[in-house]
Design a protein around this motif. Structure first.
Motif, PDB file in Angstrom:
ATOM      1  N   ALA A  27       3.255 -22.706  60.987  1.00 50.78           N
ATOM      2  CA  ALA A  27       3.170 -21.416  60.288  1.00 50.78           C
ATOM      3  C   ALA A  27       3.252 -21.607  58.774  1.00 50.78           C
ATOM      4  O   ALA A  27       2.490 -20.983  58.024  1.00 50.78           O
ATOM      5  CB  ALA A  27       4.265 -20.480  60.776  1.00 50.78           C
ATOM      6  N   ALA A  28       4.126 -22.467  58.323  1.00 47.83           N
ATOM      7  CA  ALA A  28       4.260 -22.720  56.882  1.00 47.83           C
ATOM      8  C   ALA A  28       2.985 -23.344  56.321  1.00 47.83           C
ATOM      9  O   ALA A  28       2.534 -22.980  55.225  1.00 47.83           O
ATOM     10  CB  ALA A  28       5.454 -23.626  56.617  1.00 47.83           C
ATOM     11  N   ARG A  29       2.401 -24.288  57.062  1.00 49.03           N
ATOM     12  CA  ARG A  29       1.146 -24.903  56.605  1.00 49.03           C
ATOM     13  C   ARG A  29       0.032 -23.871  56.515  1.00 49.03           C
ATOM     14  O   ARG A  29      -0.746 -23.860  55.550  1.00 49.03           O
ATOM     15  CB  ARG A  29       0.737 -26.043  57.537  1.00 49.03           C
ATOM     16  N   LEU A  30      -0.063 -23.011  57.524  1.00 54.92           N
ATOM     17  CA  LEU A  30      -1.108 -21.984  57.518  1.00 54.92           C
ATOM     18  C   LEU A  30      -0.902 -21.010  56.359  1.00 54.92           C
ATOM     19  O   LEU A  30      -1.882 -20.591  55.732  1.00 54.92           O
ATOM     20  CB  LEU A  30      -1.136 -21.247  58.857  1.00 54.92           C
ATOM     21  N   ALA A  31       0.337 -20.663  56.066  1.00 60.19           N
ATOM     22  CA  ALA A  31       0.618 -19.766  54.944  1.00 60.19           C
ATOM     23  C   ALA A  31       0.204 -20.410  53.620  1.00 60.19           C
ATOM     24  O   ALA A  31      -0.362 -19.738  52.749  1.00 60.19           O
ATOM     25  CB  ALA A  31       2.100 -19.402  54.924  1.00 60.19           C
ATOM     26  N   ARG A  32       0.465 -21.712  53.470  1.00 59.98           N
ATOM     27  CA  ARG A  32       0.059 -22.397  52.229  1.00 59.98           C
ATOM     28  C   ARG A  32      -1.459 -22.474  52.114  1.00 59.98           C
ATOM     29  O   ARG A  32      -2.017 -22.278  51.041  1.00 59.98           O
ATOM     30  CB  ARG A  32       0.638 -23.810  52.195  1.00 59.98           C
ATOM     31  N   ILE A  33      -2.123 -22.764  53.218  1.00 60.61           N
ATOM     32  CA  ILE A  33      -3.576 -22.939  53.192  1.00 60.61           C
ATOM     33  C   ILE A  33      -4.305 -21.607  53.024  1.00 60.61           C
ATOM     34  O   ILE A  33      -5.225 -21.482  52.219  1.00 60.61           O
ATOM     35  CB  ILE A  33      -4.062 -23.634  54.482  1.00 60.61           C
ATOM     36  N   HIS A  34      -3.904 -20.616  53.832  1.00 58.30           N
ATOM     37  CA  HIS A  34      -4.652 -19.362  53.909  1.00 58.30           C
ATOM     38  C   HIS A  34      -4.028 -18.205  53.137  1.00 58.30           C
ATOM     39  O   HIS A  34      -4.626 -17.135  53.048  1.00 58.30           O
ATOM     40  CB  HIS A  34      -4.816 -18.951  55.381  1.00 58.30           C
ATOM     41  N   GLY A  35      -2.832 -18.416  52.614  1.00 62.41           N
ATOM     42  CA  GLY A  35      -2.149 -17.335  51.912  1.00 62.41           C
ATOM     43  C   GLY A  35      -1.466 -16.394  52.898  1.00 62.41           C
ATOM     44  O   GLY A  35      -1.585 -16.541  54.107  1.00 62.41           O
ATOM     45  N   GLY A  36      -0.765 -15.446  52.362  1.00 61.24           N
ATOM     46  CA  GLY A  36      -0.037 -14.504  53.200  1.00 61.24           C
ATOM     47  C   GLY A  36       1.393 -14.955  53.379  1.00 61.24           C
ATOM     48  O   GLY A  36       1.769 -16.065  53.008  1.00 61.24           O
ATOM     49  N   GLY A  37       2.165 -14.084  53.959  1.00 63.54           N
ATOM     50  CA  GLY A  37       3.580 -14.365  54.133  1.00 63.54           C
ATOM     51  C   GLY A  37       3.855 -15.286  55.304  1.00 63.54           C
ATOM     52  O   GLY A  37       3.112 -15.312  56.289  1.00 63.54           O
ATOM     53  N   ALA A  38       4.938 -16.033  55.179  1.00 60.78           N
ATOM     54  CA  ALA A  38       5.329 -16.948  56.249  1.00 60.78           C
ATOM     55  C   ALA A  38       5.635 -16.193  57.538  1.00 60.78           C
ATOM     56  O   ALA A  38       5.279 -16.642  58.618  1.00 60.78           O
ATOM     57  CB  ALA A  38       6.535 -17.779  55.817  1.00 60.78           C
ATOM     58  N   SER A  39       6.259 -15.025  57.428  1.00 64.05           N
ATOM     59  CA  SER A  39       6.600 -14.272  58.643  1.00 64.05           C
ATOM     60  C   SER A  39       5.344 -13.790  59.366  1.00 64.05           C
ATOM     61  O   SER A  39       5.309 -13.738  60.594  1.00 64.05           O
ATOM     62  CB  SER A  39       7.518 -13.090  58.316  1.00 64.05           C
ATOM     63  N   THR A  40       4.313 -13.459  58.607  1.00 66.97           N
ATOM     64  CA  THR A  40       3.043 -13.057  59.214  1.00 66.97           C
ATOM     65  C   THR A  40       2.466 -14.212  60.038  1.00 66.97           C
ATOM     66  O   THR A  40       2.030 -14.028  61.171  1.00 66.97           O
ATOM     67  CB  THR A  40       2.029 -12.648  58.123  1.00 66.97           C
TER      68      THR A  40
END
Length: 66
Positions: A27-40
């Motif tokens: 989830a953290a990697r996806l948030a860094r790559i794609h943006g958006g909040g970690a909880s999302t």
């Protein structure tokens, strides 16, 4: 489910398939790559893991080809 959430789940599910299953920190990697909040992304990964597990279980229940 919103279109944005559905897309996030699809992205997470594709990552799970490529990795062969869940890996910590996805989830953290996806948030860094794609943006958006970690909880999302955590919610999207959770939903994707459920779908991935169901698909895996479905594959295991199919009879082996002869």
């Amino acid at each position: 489910m919103s279109a944005e959430r559905a897309l996030a789940v699809e992205v997470a599910l594709a990552k799970l398939h490529r990795a062969g299953g869940y890996r910590r920190g996805l989830a953290a990697r996806l948030a860094r790559i794609h943006g958006g909040g970690a909880s999302t992304w955590e919610r999207a990964v959770s939903t994707a893991r459920t779908a991935y597990g169901a698909q895996d279980q479905h594959r295991a229940q199919r009879p082996a080809p002869e």
